[in-house]
Design an enzyme around this catalytic site. Sequence first.
Site, mmCIF file in Angstrom:
data_model
loop_
_atom_site.group_PDB
_atom_site.id
_atom_site.type_symbol
_atom_site.label_atom_id
_atom_site.label_comp_id
_atom_site.label_asym_id
_atom_site.label_seq_id
_atom_site.Cartn_x
_atom_site.Cartn_y
_atom_site.Cartn_z
ATOM 1 N N CYS A 278 0.819 -1.230 0.000
ATOM 2 C CA CYS A 278 0.000 0.000 0.000
ATOM 3 C C CYS A 278 0.848 1.272 0.000
ATOM 4 O O CYS A 278 0.341 2.356 -0.284
ATOM 5 C CB CYS A 278 -0.932 0.013 1.196
ATOM 6 S SG CYS A 278 -1.994 -1.431 1.273
ATOM 7 N N HIS B 79 -3.359 7.284 2.559
ATOM 8 C CA HIS B 79 -3.744 5.954 2.089
ATOM 9 C C HIS B 79 -5.111 5.634 2.687
ATOM 10 O O HIS B 79 -5.370 5.912 3.858
ATOM 11 C CB HIS B 79 -2.700 4.940 2.556
ATOM 12 C CG HIS B 79 -3.122 3.523 2.338
ATOM 13 N ND1 HIS B 79 -3.621 3.082 1.132
ATOM 14 C CD2 HIS B 79 -3.129 2.446 3.172
ATOM 15 C CE1 HIS B 79 -3.907 1.798 1.231
ATOM 16 N NE2 HIS B 79 -3.633 1.389 2.459
ATOM 17 N N ASN C 168 -9.901 -0.165 0.219
ATOM 18 C CA ASN C 168 -8.430 -0.130 0.199
ATOM 19 C C ASN C 168 -7.927 -0.695 -1.132
ATOM 20 O O ASN C 168 -7.992 -1.903 -1.361
ATOM 21 C CB ASN C 168 -7.893 -0.944 1.382
ATOM 22 C CG ASN C 168 -6.377 -0.908 1.481
ATOM 23 O OD1 ASN C 168 -5.693 -0.473 0.556
ATOM 24 N ND2 ASN C 168 -5.853 -1.376 2.598
HETATM 25 N N1 COA Z 1 -18.251 -8.448 9.744
HETATM 26 C C1 COA Z 1 -18.683 -8.689 10.979
HETATM 27 N N2 COA Z 1 -17.855 -8.975 12.001
HETATM 28 C C2 COA Z 1 -16.538 -9.013 11.722
HETATM 29 C C3 COA Z 1 -16.032 -8.769 10.435
HETATM 30 C C4 COA Z 1 -16.949 -8.492 9.439
HETATM 31 N N3 COA Z 1 -16.566 -8.240 8.166
HETATM 32 N N4 COA Z 1 -14.680 -8.862 10.473
HETATM 33 C C5 COA Z 1 -14.358 -9.146 11.743
HETATM 34 N N5 COA Z 1 -15.483 -9.261 12.507
HETATM 35 C C6 COA Z 1 -15.590 -9.549 13.919
HETATM 36 C C7 COA Z 1 -14.403 -10.319 14.451
HETATM 37 O O1 COA Z 1 -14.568 -11.695 14.180
HETATM 38 C C8 COA Z 1 -14.471 -9.991 15.926
HETATM 39 O O2 COA Z 1 -15.453 -10.843 16.511
HETATM 40 P P1 COA Z 1 -15.213 -11.455 17.983
HETATM 41 O O3 COA Z 1 -15.095 -10.262 18.902
HETATM 42 O O4 COA Z 1 -16.446 -12.257 18.184
HETATM 43 O O5 COA Z 1 -13.952 -12.245 17.876
HETATM 44 C C9 COA Z 1 -15.028 -8.574 15.969
HETATM 45 O O6 COA Z 1 -15.592 -8.347 14.665
HETATM 46 C C10 COA Z 1 -13.996 -7.499 16.248
HETATM 47 O O7 COA Z 1 -12.820 -7.781 15.547
HETATM 48 P P2 COA Z 1 -11.596 -6.807 15.594
HETATM 49 O O8 COA Z 1 -10.533 -7.356 14.710
HETATM 50 O O9 COA Z 1 -11.230 -6.481 16.999
HETATM 51 O O10 COA Z 1 -12.251 -5.492 14.945
HETATM 52 P P3 COA Z 1 -11.587 -4.104 14.687
HETATM 53 O O11 COA Z 1 -12.367 -3.059 15.347
HETATM 54 O O12 COA Z 1 -10.106 -4.120 14.917
HETATM 55 O O13 COA Z 1 -11.826 -3.912 13.115
HETATM 56 C C11 COA Z 1 -10.577 -4.103 11.094
HETATM 57 C C12 COA Z 1 -11.296 -4.846 12.204
HETATM 58 C C13 COA Z 1 -9.945 -5.144 10.177
HETATM 59 C C14 COA Z 1 -11.593 -3.314 10.310
HETATM 60 C C15 COA Z 1 -9.511 -3.151 11.683
HETATM 61 O O14 COA Z 1 -8.742 -3.838 12.616
HETATM 62 C C16 COA Z 1 -8.607 -2.582 10.643
HETATM 63 O O15 COA Z 1 -9.010 -1.801 9.804
HETATM 64 N N6 COA Z 1 -7.307 -2.899 10.736
HETATM 65 C C17 COA Z 1 -6.325 -2.356 9.841
HETATM 66 C C18 COA Z 1 -6.440 -3.012 8.512
HETATM 67 C C19 COA Z 1 -5.616 -2.368 7.496
HETATM 68 O O16 COA Z 1 -5.561 -1.181 7.451
HETATM 69 N N7 COA Z 1 -4.991 -3.172 6.664
HETATM 70 C C20 COA Z 1 -4.271 -2.702 5.575
HETATM 71 C C21 COA Z 1 -3.096 -1.903 5.980
HETATM 72 S S1 COA Z 1 -2.443 -1.226 4.537
#
Ligand code: COA
Length: 334
Positions: free
Chosen positions: A114, A258, A288
């Site tokens: 990215c 980004h 993204n």
């Molecule tokens: N729909 C519904 N629930 C979902 C889900 C979806 N698409 N994806 C994950 N969950 C659930 C998980 O299973 C978890 O459930 P649990 O508590 O029962 O285990 C819950 O949601 C919370 O998960 P968590 O990972 O703590 O959520 P979060 O608030 O961190 O959000 C992301 C998840 C991926 C959106 C966030 O962490 C993120 O954006 N991270 C950075 C990603 C990124 O930028 N990547 C590229 C970098 S270039």
Amino acid sequence: MSLQTHIVGVGGYLPERILSNQELSKMVDTSDVWIRERTGITQRHIIAQDQQTSDLAVEAAKQALDDAGLTIDDIDALIVATTTPDMVFPSTASVVQYKLGGKDFPAWDIQAVCSGFIYGLAQADGMMRGGMFKRVLMIGAESMSRIVDWKDRNTCVLFGDGSGAVVLESREEEGGMIGSVLHCDGSYRQLLMAEHQHTRHEPGKPIDFSMDAAGVAAIEMKGNEVFRVAVNKLGEVVGEVLDKYGLQKSDVDWLVPHQANIRILNATAKKMKMETGHMVVTVGEHANTSSASVPLALNHLYRQGSIQTGQILLLEAFAAGFAWGANLIRWSKS
Ligand code: COA
């Protein structure tokens, strides 16, 4: 005066097919509300079956060349930042050069996921200031949908396809690229990756020719750990690039981040004490798009007619690796 690198053309392209959150929620256990609240994403564009990353790159490049009033014959070098190349080799850049009807000038890919466009701008700027090239076509293009595991709700909701491009020109004239800061810390490499198995053969064992050797790659991510580090590192890097070039947060007119997650964008804007109206937000419609995300956001801002000559733009990205960085630009295109 010394050579400066100016942006003289901007372009972007998004494939036609739109995949909405509603549609996605029929494919995996998720909901429009969850995706919007946790990421800010409402939809993403998906590459057509008969398109490749190079086709997306070509569309953005054509628009950027047209915007610059130039043709491919005016270009001295072509760089494609991509993490989803058409094939392992040759480079996507060489395919793009061919499809644009260019010949002889150097063309190569760079891979910083990215952060690829940020890395590419820094690289091109250095080469152009040194007098190596007069005009460079710098593209970020991705078909992330091809490496997404569409059964994994943790990752499949986050990504989209697209491309963005700029034409760079070196001139002995004030303005343009001010400078860049780049970082990488490979100790984080396992938190976000797509293992590309060129073959499924285990190292050290005899090759089994009966195995399917087709490459498979799927994004794996520890989302919340990536999130935490991204917020920290982006907060640091925006301060670092401003310090390095003697500017204040208040000097920045436009933050072009980004587009991974609206919560990450807002955290950086807060750190910058930036009014949200001065931060480009396209994550809702584009999701993204990896290395295409920053040039697509720039193209969006540019096409709105929002950027005034002389304004300061801060581009930043965070990526797998982890690799992150920022570019500062004094807009010189009228
Ligand atoms: N729909 C519904 N629930 C979902 C889900 C979806 N698409 N994806 C994950 N969950 C659930 C998980 O299973 C978890 O459930 P649990 O508590 O029962 O285990 C819950 O949601 C919370 O998960 P968590 O990972 O703590 O959520 P979060 O608030 O961190 O959000 C992301 C998840 C991926 C959106 C966030 O962490 C993120 O954006 N991270 C950075 C990603 C990124 O930028 N990547 C590229 C970098 S270039």
